[in-house]
Design an enzyme around this catalytic site. Structure first.
Site, PDB file in Angstrom:
ATOM      1  CG  LEU A 119      -2.138  -1.089   1.403  1.00  0.00           C
ATOM      2  CD1 LEU A 119      -2.612  -0.863   2.616  1.00  0.00           C
ATOM      3  CD2 LEU A 119      -2.877  -1.004   0.149  1.00  0.00           C
ATOM      4  CG  ASP A 120       0.374   4.172  -2.915  1.00  0.00           C
ATOM      5  OD1 ASP A 120       1.365   3.394  -3.480  1.00  0.00           O
ATOM      6  OD2 ASP A 120      -0.176   4.649  -3.799  1.00  0.00           O
ATOM      7  CE  LYS A 121       4.907   9.350   4.523  1.00  0.00           C
ATOM      8  NZ  LYS A 121       5.575  10.549   4.512  1.00  0.00           N
ATOM      9  NE  ARG A 141      -2.071   8.329  -5.076  1.00  0.00           N
ATOM     10  CZ  ARG A 141      -0.902   8.651  -4.495  1.00  0.00           C
ATOM     11  NH1 ARG A 141      -0.106   7.571  -4.120  1.00  0.00           N
ATOM     12  NH2 ARG A 141      -0.418   9.838  -4.742  1.00  0.00           N
TER      13      ARG A 141
END
Length: 323
Positions: A139-141, A238
Site C-alpha cells: 500500500l502506498d505510504k 489513483r
C-alpha cells in the site's frame, strides 16, 4: 564471487509476452526483481536475447531465448523496531495488518527506519528469511487499510500465486472529486509517466490494469466509491481515477490544485484544506488460506480522517438542499 552465486536463468518468450519491451517481458518472467535492476542487467550485457545484447526498449518475439547471468542485488540488513501494529489476524502462516496512513511499507532512501518491515521483524522475526520480509503486495505510504504478510515459505508461494492469478480479492473505499451517476470499469495499461519519473500514468506500452468501481454515496461535488482491483499496479486506483477526470480527494501527486465546491461551508473548506493524503482505504481483503485452503475475508473500518471527510461532505449536501 563464484559462478554459482550469480543469478542465472534462461527463458523462452511465451505468446502472451510477444511484442512487449524486453524489460517489461523480463519483469513478468522474473517478478522478484525490480524493473530498474533488470534494465541494469540489459545495459551491462548480463541479459541477452538469442545470445545478443539488446536495449531495454527493444521488442521481444515469440520463441526468443532470454538468458540472464548477473550479480545478485546486495542484501540490505533491515533492523527490527518495536513499532505498534494493528493486527487484524495472525497465525503461523499469515499476518493481516490494518496499516495506518503515513506508515511506509519498505525501508528505502529517506525511510531507513520506522517502516512496516522494521515493525514486522520485531513482531515476527521469521519473516527475515522470506523474500522482501514476507511482503507480497504493498500500500502506498498514505493509503490506509488491510495488507497480508507471509510468515512462512508456503504462505509466500501461495499468496504470490493468488496475486498473479488475480484470485485474491481487494476492495477499497475512495472519495473522488466530481460526481458520477453509476459504477464502471477502467481498463487502461499503467506504466511510468513519460516525463515525470516519480509518477505513474496510463501509457500504451504499460502493464495491463483493470479497476472496477461502484457508487456508494454521491455529494454535490464529490463521490464516495468502492473500487475492486483485478491487477495490482503501482498507484493503480489513483492513476485510473485521475485518468477518468475524478482524482482522489487530497492526492498530492495526481489530484492537482484543491477544488472547493460551490457554496462550500467553512467546515468543509477546513476539512479539505487539512486532508493531506489521498482519500483511499483498503477496506476488505479476501484470500484462500495457504495451509487450510479456507477462503477468509477481513474488513477494516474507515479511519477517522475519512469518516470526518464524509461527514463534512454530508453536512455540505444538507446545506445545499436547504437553499
Amino acid at each position: 564471487m563464484s559462478a554459482k552465486d550469480r543469478i542465472n536463468g534462461e527463458f523462452e518468450v511465451p505468446a502472451e509476452l510477444s511484442d512487449r519491451r524486453l524489460d517489461q517481458a523480463v519483469a513478468e518472467l522474473m517478478p522478484d526483481h525490480s524493473r530498474s535492476r533488470i534494465q541494469g542487467w540489459i545495459k551491462a550485457g548480463d541479459l541477452t536475447v538469442n545470445g545478443e545484447a539488446r536495449k531495454p526498449r527493444d521488442k521481444v518475439m515469440l520463441g526468443d531465448i532470454i538468458t540472464v547471468n548477473a550479480e545478485p542485488e546486495v542484501q540490505v540488513t533491515w533492523e527490527a523496531e518495536s513499532i505498534e501494529l494493528d493486527i487484524v489476524y495472525e497465525d503461523e502462516h499469515v499476518l493481516v495488518i490494518n496499516k495506518p496512513a503515513g506508515l511506509v511499507v519498505h525501508p528505502a532512501a529517506g525511510h531507513a527506519a520506522g517502516t512496516l518491515v522494521n515493525a514486522l521483524l520485531h513482531h515476527a522475526p521469521e519473516v527475515d528469511k522470506l523474500p522482501r520480509a514476507g511482503i507480497v503486495h504493498r500500500l502506498d505510504k498514505d493509503t490506509s487499510g488491510l495488507m497480508v504478510v507471509a510468515r512462512s515459505l508456503i504462505a509466500h508461494t501461495s499468496l504470490v500465486d493468488q496475486l498473479q492469478t488475480r484470485t485474491m480479492g481487494r476492495e477499497y473505499d475512495a472519495v473522488m472529486v466530481g460526481t458520477i451517476t453509476g459504477g464502471g470499469v477502467v481498463d487502461a495499461p499503467i506504466g511510468r509517466h513519460p516525463t515525470q519519473r516519480k509518477k505513474m500514468a496510463v501509457v500504451r506500452d504499460g502493464k495491463p490494469a483493470v479497476t472496477h468501481y461502484r457508487l456508494v454515496e454521491r455529494f454535490p461535488a464529490h463521490t464516495h466509491v468502492r473500487c475492486k482491483l483485478e491487477s495490482g499496479r503501482t498507484h493503480q486506483i489513483r492513476v485510473h481515477m485521475a485518468h477518468i477526470r475524478h482524482a482522489l480527494v487530497g492526492d498530492p501527486v495526481y489530484g492537482g490544485r484543491m477544488q472547493l465546491p460551490k457554496g462550500c461551508t467553512p467546515e468543509l473548506k477546513e476539512v479539505l484544506r487539512q486532508f493531506h493524503r489521498q482519500a483511499l482505504h483498503a477496506r476488505q481483503l479476501t484470500l484462500v488460506h495457504p495451509a487450510t485452503d479456507e477462503e477468509m475475508t477481513w474488513e477494516a473500518p474507515l479511519p477517522a480522517d475519512m469518516l470526518e471527510l464524509l461527514e463534512a461532505l454530508r453536512a455540505h449536501a444538507r446545506a445545499q438542499e436547504s437553499l
